[in-house]
Design a protein around this motif. Structure first.
Motif, PDB file in Angstrom:
ATOM      1  N   VAL A   1       1.878  13.999   9.124  1.00 38.93           N
ATOM      2  CA  VAL A   1       1.868  12.851   8.202  1.00 38.93           C
ATOM      3  C   VAL A   1       3.233  12.656   7.526  1.00 38.93           C
ATOM      4  CG1 VAL A   1       0.779  11.954   6.098  1.00 38.93           C
ATOM      5  CG2 VAL A   1      -0.615  13.082   7.830  1.00 38.93           C
ATOM      6  N   GLY A   2       3.939  13.755   7.238  1.00 36.70           N
ATOM      7  CA  GLY A   2       5.200  13.672   6.482  1.00 36.70           C
ATOM      8  C   GLY A   2       6.187  12.648   7.022  1.00 36.70           C
ATOM      9  N   PRO A   3       6.566  12.725   8.315  1.00 33.02           N
ATOM     10  CA  PRO A   3       7.548  11.764   8.820  1.00 33.02           C
ATOM     11  C   PRO A   3       7.067  10.310   8.734  1.00 33.02           C
ATOM     12  CG  PRO A   3       7.093  13.511  10.445  1.00 33.02           C
ATOM     13  CD  PRO A   3       6.164  13.724   9.302  1.00 33.02           C
ATOM     14  N   MET A   4       5.733  10.132   8.764  1.00 34.38           N
ATOM     15  CA  MET A   4       5.208   8.765   8.691  1.00 34.38           C
ATOM     16  C   MET A   4       5.300   8.194   7.282  1.00 34.38           C
ATOM     17  SD  MET A   4       4.532   7.784  11.596  1.00 34.38           S
ATOM     18  CE  MET A   4       3.685   6.243  11.240  1.00 34.38           C
ATOM     19  N   THR A   5       5.285   9.061   6.270  1.00 33.23           N
ATOM     20  CA  THR A   5       5.373   8.578   4.891  1.00 33.23           C
ATOM     21  C   THR A   5       6.714   7.882   4.664  1.00 33.23           C
ATOM     22  OG1 THR A   5       3.864  10.249   4.057  1.00 33.23           O
ATOM     23  CG2 THR A   5       5.419   9.347   2.477  1.00 33.23           C
ATOM     24  N   VAL A   6       7.777   8.545   5.075  1.00 34.06           N
ATOM     25  CA  VAL A   6       9.109   7.952   4.902  1.00 34.06           C
ATOM     26  C   VAL A   6       9.206   6.652   5.714  1.00 34.06           C
ATOM     27  CG1 VAL A   6      11.579   8.321   5.239  1.00 34.06           C
ATOM     28  CG2 VAL A   6      10.130  10.221   4.527  1.00 34.06           C
ATOM     29  N   THR A   7       8.672   6.705   6.924  1.00 30.64           N
ATOM     30  CA  THR A   7       8.775   5.544   7.818  1.00 30.64           C
ATOM     31  C   THR A   7       8.046   4.330   7.255  1.00 30.64           C
ATOM     32  OG1 THR A   7       8.957   7.034   9.682  1.00 30.64           O
ATOM     33  CG2 THR A   7       8.280   4.789  10.185  1.00 30.64           C
ATOM     34  N   MET A   8       6.879   4.553   6.646  1.00 32.40           N
ATOM     35  CA  MET A   8       6.128   3.406   6.142  1.00 32.40           C
ATOM     36  C   MET A   8       6.731   2.862   4.842  1.00 32.40           C
ATOM     37  SD  MET A   8       4.359   3.184   8.711  1.00 32.40           S
ATOM     38  CE  MET A   8       3.482   1.668   8.369  1.00 32.40           C
ATOM     39  N   LEU A   9       7.487   3.695   4.137  1.00 32.00           N
ATOM     40  CA  LEU A   9       8.253   3.177   3.000  1.00 32.00           C
ATOM     41  C   LEU A   9       9.299   2.184   3.526  1.00 32.00           C
ATOM     42  CD1 LEU A   9       9.318   3.209   0.035  1.00 32.00           C
ATOM     43  CD2 LEU A   9      10.780   5.110   0.735  1.00 32.00           C
ATOM     44  N   LEU A  10       9.924   2.546   4.643  1.00 31.74           N
ATOM     45  CA  LEU A  10      10.917   1.644   5.247  1.00 31.74           C
ATOM     46  C   LEU A  10      10.233   0.373   5.740  1.00 31.74           C
ATOM     47  CD1 LEU A  10      13.057   4.225   7.271  1.00 31.74           C
ATOM     48  CD2 LEU A  10      13.260   3.519   4.895  1.00 31.74           C
ATOM     49  N   SER A  11       9.050   0.546   6.320  1.00 32.82           N
ATOM     50  CA  SER A  11       8.310  -0.607   6.826  1.00 32.82           C
ATOM     51  C   SER A  11       8.004  -1.577   5.676  1.00 32.82           C
ATOM     52  CB  SER A  11       7.022  -0.100   7.486  1.00 32.82           C
ATOM     53  OG  SER A  11       6.208  -1.162   7.834  1.00 32.82           O
ATOM     54  N   ASN A  12       7.554  -1.041   4.547  1.00 30.43           N
ATOM     55  CA  ASN A  12       7.279  -1.901   3.379  1.00 30.43           C
ATOM     56  C   ASN A  12       8.559  -2.595   2.904  1.00 30.43           C
ATOM     57  OD1 ASN A  12       4.549  -1.406   3.212  1.00 30.43           O
ATOM     58  ND2 ASN A  12       4.686   0.114   1.574  1.00 30.43           N
TER      59      ASN A  12
ATOM     60  N   VAL B   1       0.869  -1.179   0.000  1.00 27.14           N
ATOM     61  CA  VAL B   1       0.000   0.000   0.000  1.00 27.14           C
ATOM     62  C   VAL B   1       0.907   1.230   0.000  1.00 27.14           C
ATOM     63  CG1 VAL B   1      -1.747   1.243   1.333  1.00 27.14           C
ATOM     64  CG2 VAL B   1      -1.751  -1.272   1.301  1.00 27.14           C
ATOM     65  N   PRO B   2       0.576   2.279  -0.764  1.00 30.71           N
ATOM     66  CA  PRO B   2       1.429   3.471  -0.750  1.00 30.71           C
ATOM     67  C   PRO B   2       1.677   3.976   0.683  1.00 30.71           C
ATOM     68  CG  PRO B   2      -0.222   3.660  -2.467  1.00 30.71           C
ATOM     69  CD  PRO B   2      -0.566   2.423  -1.680  1.00 30.71           C
ATOM     70  N   PRO B   3       2.902   4.428   0.956  1.00 31.38           N
ATOM     71  CA  PRO B   3       3.305   4.763   2.325  1.00 31.38           C
ATOM     72  C   PRO B   3       2.474   5.856   3.015  1.00 31.38           C
ATOM     73  CG  PRO B   3       5.234   4.506   0.931  1.00 31.38           C
ATOM     74  CD  PRO B   3       4.057   4.424   0.023  1.00 31.38           C
ATOM     75  N   THR B   4       1.994   6.867   2.277  1.00 30.87           N
ATOM     76  CA  THR B   4       1.263   7.946   2.963  1.00 30.87           C
ATOM     77  C   THR B   4      -0.039   7.435   3.602  1.00 30.87           C
ATOM     78  OG1 THR B   4       2.274   9.578   1.520  1.00 30.87           O
ATOM     79  CG2 THR B   4       0.318  10.275   2.707  1.00 30.87           C
ATOM     80  N   PRO B   5      -0.911   6.743   2.847  1.00 31.79           N
ATOM     81  CA  PRO B   5      -2.102   6.198   3.501  1.00 31.79           C
ATOM     82  C   PRO B   5      -1.767   5.238   4.639  1.00 31.79           C
ATOM     83  CG  PRO B   5      -2.172   5.801   1.130  1.00 31.79           C
ATOM     84  CD  PRO B   5      -0.932   6.544   1.389  1.00 31.79           C
ATOM     85  N   LEU B   6      -0.733   4.411   4.436  1.00 29.24           N
ATOM     86  CA  LEU B   6      -0.342   3.484   5.520  1.00 29.24           C
ATOM     87  C   LEU B   6       0.042   4.270   6.774  1.00 29.24           C
ATOM     88  CD1 LEU B   6       2.112   0.665   4.380  1.00 29.24           C
ATOM     89  CD2 LEU B   6      -0.222   0.442   5.249  1.00 29.24           C
ATOM     90  N   GLY B   7       0.775   5.365   6.573  1.00 25.22           N
ATOM     91  CA  GLY B   7       1.232   6.192   7.698  1.00 25.22           C
ATOM     92  C   GLY B   7       0.059   6.816   8.436  1.00 25.22           C
ATOM     93  N   ILE B   8      -0.969   7.191   7.697  1.00 25.66           N
ATOM     94  CA  ILE B   8      -2.152   7.795   8.333  1.00 25.66           C
ATOM     95  C   ILE B   8      -2.864   6.766   9.214  1.00 25.66           C
ATOM     96  CG2 ILE B   8      -4.452   8.747   7.831  1.00 25.66           C
ATOM     97  CD1 ILE B   8      -3.068  10.012   5.283  1.00 25.66           C
ATOM     98  N   VAL B   9      -3.011   5.552   8.694  1.00 24.77           N
ATOM     99  CA  VAL B   9      -3.648   4.491   9.485  1.00 24.77           C
ATOM    100  C   VAL B   9      -2.820   4.209  10.743  1.00 24.77           C
ATOM    101  CG1 VAL B   9      -4.253   2.031   9.467  1.00 24.77           C
ATOM    102  CG2 VAL B   9      -4.845   3.483   7.525  1.00 24.77           C
ATOM    103  N   GLU B  10      -1.496   4.221  10.603  1.00 18.36           N
ATOM    104  CA  GLU B  10      -0.602   3.974  11.737  1.00 18.36           C
ATOM    105  C   GLU B  10      -0.768   5.076  12.802  1.00 18.36           C
ATOM    106  OE1 GLU B  10       1.188   1.132  11.117  1.00 18.36           O
ATOM    107  OE2 GLU B  10       2.096   1.105  13.113  1.00 18.36           O
ATOM    108  N   ILE B  11      -0.866   6.332  12.364  1.00 13.41           N
ATOM    109  CA  ILE B  11      -1.078   7.440  13.310  1.00 13.41           C
ATOM    110  C   ILE B  11      -2.386   7.219  14.079  1.00 13.41           C
ATOM    111  CG2 ILE B  11      -1.657   9.914  13.509  1.00 13.41           C
ATOM    112  CD1 ILE B  11       0.269  10.493  11.211  1.00 13.41           C
ATOM    113  N   LEU B  12      -3.450   6.859  13.361  1.00 10.55           N
ATOM    114  CA  LEU B  12      -4.753   6.665  14.013  1.00 10.55           C
ATOM    115  C   LEU B  12      -4.675   5.511  15.011  1.00 10.55           C
ATOM    116  CD1 LEU B  12      -7.092   7.097  10.892  1.00 10.55           C
ATOM    117  CD2 LEU B  12      -6.816   8.709  12.794  1.00 10.55           C
ATOM    118  N   GLU B  13      -4.074   4.394  14.586  1.00 10.56           N
ATOM    119  CA  GLU B  13      -4.024   3.215  15.451  1.00 10.56           C
ATOM    120  C   GLU B  13      -3.174   3.469  16.687  1.00 10.56           C
ATOM    121  OE1 GLU B  13      -2.933  -0.169  13.089  1.00 10.56           O
ATOM    122  OE2 GLU B  13      -4.949  -0.267  12.196  1.00 10.56           O
TER     123      GLU B  13
END
Ligand SMILES: NC(=O)c1ccc[n+]([C@@H]2O[C@H](COP(=O)([O-])OP(=O)(O)OC[C@H]3O[C@@H](n4cnc5c(N)ncnc54)[C@H](OP(=O)(O)O)[C@@H]3O)[C@@H](O)[C@H]2O)c1
Length: 289
Positions: free
Chosen positions: A270-281, A136-148
């Motif tokens: 959201v910005g820092p989470m985008t990079v982080t979720m790219l790493l997660s993927n 899944v593209p990192p930005t949406p993934l990062g948003i879900v991670e922030i919410l969770e």
């Protein structure tokens, strides 16, 4: 009002990722991320540099393939093909935007599915739409991670997303409505042709702004106690700043924050989470390999 600190959440996720990278390295696997950068757009160069730096900081190997602005589609496809076959590389990203003579859909479709850590391949989106496992593209993934990670429950809630791009709004709407715990939201997607945006945004338990329109979401467009996620990253002139500009979101933060139960700042949300979720993927791709 609860400020949703993307920097802090990103640091927490990156710490967990470092541990997973350490375990992989004990089995002789170093996750590898290749970035392809075509042309000399300074912003794109900066984004790729930031991604590589963050990746290296958690032990992910990176390589950047810089190609001239006049690179042909065939040459670019050749580079992607060789990265698909390179066992050191587990994730491939092609930094957008590409020069206009290159068909970016054709390029995205050339990335091996198991290395598609940006979720750019049409099959990745198709799988997500079907509720199947997919990158899944990192930005949406990062948003879900922030919410969770902020314990924001949205099962059965109404989420309104402003924006329907393939990078953010569309995959986000698919993620949030998945029939799983941590999904099950009722999602409304608005866009530039939506008439009367406010009648939708004022219904949102969680309002997500991803339009690229500075401060468009004002106080009258938000329900009391709504959760606000601001994806927008807009450069606006600011003579007080040395560089002559600053970044603002799509939400009029100063006036909306008192209404919101929780809100992400720009920058630092959201910005820092985008990079982080790219790493997660990327780490996930290496584990799966
Ligand atoms: N923080 C991060 O990590 C991150 C990551 C990605 C993007 N961003 C930022 O998020 C923003 C959106 O990015 P994107 O790539 O999704 O942009 P995009 O491809 O330009 O898409 C923008 C979306 O917003 C919609 N829109 C535009 N004006 C609107 C309006 N007045 N009312 C309602 N909807 C409107 C557009 O509708 P149509 O479909 O009808 O054109 C489109 O669906 C940008 O500011 C970008 O810089 C930030």
């Amino acid at each position: 009002m609860n400020l949703l600190d993307g920097e802090a959440i990103a640091a927490e996720v990156q710490k967990e990722l470092s541990e997973r990278v350490r375990k992989l390295s004990m089995n002789g696997v170093v996750p590898g991320l290749a970035a392809v950068l075509v042309g000399d757009d300074p912003a794109s160069g900066l984004y790729v540099g930031n991604k590589s730096k963050a990746a290296n900081s958690i032990g992910v190997y990176t390589e950047t393939h810089k190609m001239g602005a006049d690179t042909s589609t065939n040459t670019l496809l050749g580079t992607i093909k060789s990265l698909n076959q390179n066992a050191k590389i587990h994730g491939i990203i092609v930094q957008l935007p590409l020069p206009s003579h290159i068909n970016s859909d054709e390029v995205a479709a050339a990335i091996a599915l198991e290395k598609d850590v940006d979720g750019a391949h049409p099959t990745s989106m198709g799988r997500l739409a079907r509720g199947e496992e997919a990158f899944v593209p990192p930005t949406p993934l990062g948003i879900v991670e922030i919410l969770e990670r902020s314990n924001i429950q949205y099962d059965n809630g109404h989420i309104v997303i402003c924006g329907r791009s393939n990078l953010v709004g569309r995959p986000l709407s698919l993620l949030l409505q998945r029939k799983i715990t941590g999904g099950n939201a009722t999602v409304t997607v608005c866009h530039s042709k939506t008439v009367g945006l406010e009648q939708y945004t004022t219904q949102a338990d969680v309002l997500i702004a991803a339009m690229g329109r500075p401060n468009l979401i004002t106080k009258t467009m938000v329900k009391q106690d709504a959760v606000i996620i601001d994806v927008g990253t807009n450069r606006v002139p600011d003579s007080q700043k040395k560089q002559g500009y600053r970044f603002v979101g799509d939400v009029d933060f100063d006036n909306v924050r008192s209404l919101a139960s929780a809100i992400t700042p720009v920058p630092g949300g959201v910005g820092p989470m985008t990079v982080t979720m790219l790493l997660s993927n990327t780490v996930f791709a290496a584990e799966r390999s």
